[in-house]
Design an enzyme around this catalytic site. Sequence first.
Site, PDB file in Angstrom:
ATOM      1  N   LEU A 193      20.574 -51.568  14.964  1.00 29.73           N
ATOM      2  CA  LEU A 193      20.131 -51.743  13.580  1.00 29.73           C
ATOM      3  C   LEU A 193      21.186 -51.142  12.654  1.00 29.73           C
ATOM      4  O   LEU A 193      21.237 -49.933  12.435  1.00 29.73           O
ATOM      5  CB  LEU A 193      18.764 -51.081  13.374  1.00 29.73           C
ATOM      6  CG  LEU A 193      17.647 -51.509  14.329  1.00 29.73           C
ATOM      7  CD1 LEU A 193      16.339 -50.822  13.956  1.00 29.73           C
ATOM      8  CD2 LEU A 193      17.478 -53.029  14.331  1.00 29.73           C
ATOM      9  N   ASP A 194      22.020 -51.995  12.114  1.00 28.77           N
ATOM     10  CA  ASP A 194      23.155 -51.561  11.314  1.00 28.77           C
ATOM     11  C   ASP A 194      22.709 -51.011   9.962  1.00 28.77           C
ATOM     12  O   ASP A 194      21.859 -51.608   9.282  1.00 28.77           O
ATOM     13  CB  ASP A 194      24.102 -52.747  11.104  1.00 28.77           C
ATOM     14  CG  ASP A 194      25.238 -52.434  10.171  1.00 28.77           C
ATOM     15  OD1 ASP A 194      26.102 -51.614  10.543  1.00 28.77           O
ATOM     16  OD2 ASP A 194      25.265 -52.987   9.050  1.00 28.77           O
ATOM     17  N   ALA A 195      23.289 -49.860   9.561  1.00 29.43           N
ATOM     18  CA  ALA A 195      23.066 -49.277   8.222  1.00 29.43           C
ATOM     19  C   ALA A 195      21.587 -49.193   7.874  1.00 29.43           C
ATOM     20  O   ALA A 195      21.202 -49.376   6.722  1.00 29.43           O
ATOM     21  CB  ALA A 195      23.824 -50.094   7.169  1.00 29.43           C
ATOM     22  N   ILE A 196      20.772 -48.882   8.851  1.00 31.16           N
ATOM     23  CA  ILE A 196      19.320 -48.992   8.672  1.00 31.16           C
ATOM     24  C   ILE A 196      18.762 -47.949   7.711  1.00 31.16           C
ATOM     25  O   ILE A 196      17.698 -48.154   7.110  1.00 31.16           O
ATOM     26  CB  ILE A 196      18.615 -48.899  10.055  1.00 31.16           C
ATOM     27  CG1 ILE A 196      17.189 -49.458   9.997  1.00 31.16           C
ATOM     28  CG2 ILE A 196      18.648 -47.481  10.592  1.00 31.16           C
ATOM     29  CD1 ILE A 196      17.133 -50.936   9.787  1.00 31.16           C
TER      30      ILE A 196
END
Length: 587
Positions: A236-239
């Site tokens: 989960l990128d830059a969550i």
Amino acid sequence: MANPTGLGYSEDQFRPLLSAIYESGTVDDLVPRISDLIAKARTECRGSGKDWVDETDVMLITYGDSISDMSRPALEVLNSFLQETVADVISNVHILPCFSWTSDDGFSVTDYRAINPDLGDWSDVTRLTETFGLMLDAVINHISSQSIWFQGFLNNDPKFRDYFHVCDPSLDYSDVTRPRTLPLLTPVNTSVGERHVWTTFSEDQIDLNYANPDVLIEILDLLVFYAIRGARFIRLDAIGFLWKRLGTTCMHLPETHAVIRIMRKVLDEAVPGTIMITETNVPHIDNIGYFGNGANEAHMVYQFPLPPLTLHAFQTGNAEPLSDWAATLEPTSSSTTYLNFLSSHDGIGVRPVEGLLSSGEVAAMARHVEENGGVVSLRKLPDGSTAPYELNITYLDAVTAPGDDDEARARKFLAAQTVLFSVVGVPGIYIHSLLGSRNDYKGLKATSRNRSINRERLMLEDITADIMDRNSLRSMVLDGHRKLLAVRRTRPAFHPNASQHVVKLDRRLFSIVREGCGDRVWAVVNVSDETVVLQTASSRLGVSDDAVLLDLLSGDEVLPDAGHRVIRMPAYSKAWFIEKQRGSCRE
């Protein structure tokens, strides 16, 4: 109470999760939609592999086209290269965003479900999963301005009207955490006039509005799609930036954690065995908050303090801050652990060492990186000033000196990598670390983006020639990695949940004992340019007075000496010691 779904769970399990974000009417609408999504996934799922990680798990981090030959799809080239060089020691591959995109080297996605044709297609992805556990990126904080979703917004399509945050630029946004110095709001021309939209990272990366339940459903369906397609891991990128609420930092908000808990529950039910990883380049206490209660949020979190602390240790010859931090790491649960790394496609973030290193120590680290040919990226503070955000440089160039020869570079760098391979968690190796890459000044000049210095695209022919030359830096680094990983995968003490105990012996040494499943390994790395002659009681290492210590890496033995051990650790040396007569779960 809702009727059972017939899927092995009750719909009511989702109600408290959804009620933390949405009103009751919206919850009533979402519950059956989520149940339908899970039911559909269960009919399509091809089954998961092993449910959890162990000491054989290592993650390679790479772009789909980090290696190419111009004659085949890049993913096919990558797969064949990995099969020939490291498939016996590296078990998992993280393909950085491999979807259609417009900017930020893939992190501005136009279509979440379409593989970038320059890389290949889904069949190439599937072939990777036949050998490797696959990690795919869910770049779900934002989407490209050229995506169908945002183009629909610009055209006032009712479906996409509320997919993004429309903002009033006259309001006060000064409390919002800014990872970059670019404007937070971007004006855009729509069919109904000018609007300002929220853009955390760039004007081409438009933040999604999860207050709209349709966005949540879109993304839940996407995560399940990735898992069904064979993604063992989903990142989960830059969550941490996910939810927006004016008057706050808009980081790590309760609503963000609630969304992650929903995602975890959906994946657990739809495709069991899928491992969810959160990417939050923030101070340690905020980062580990994404474990939730140990069973309801991320299975794994990135260990962001490790890269700057290890770099600091090798720059200064002092392992004490690294050791102090390692000694305070919170124990993980049976279903959580850390994803460790020293280098990645991004720079070396320095925010995670807030409170661990002083501002002066961070400034000195940044100066050292610049002296070694790197660059420093800045972030904007609430008062308008700037501070270092990340250090952009290959990790090999960061820990070595400009005057070092290739042998010295390989020795220092592999000592740093041994720290990575020793600490609790799953190690992740960036492709340019695996191959001993140097700073890419040509790429930096071509893009004027600091991160390009560590994102070189390599030609297969050149890499193959370098590896065949046994005296080349690339060959020495790759062979060194292979030897370390071949040993590591045989020791249950390196299981991601095995215990870790710091043994302070000398400020120049990073020294830990890992123990699990009847196996014990004492890992020690000299981070300095000095030879350290160590004399210590056997009891400090948890070994018996009469035991012979065997270094798994060199084959050298350390004999007992009246209850003491005398060990000579040359500059930038490394060792993994075991009691020679001690067995392990595999013996």
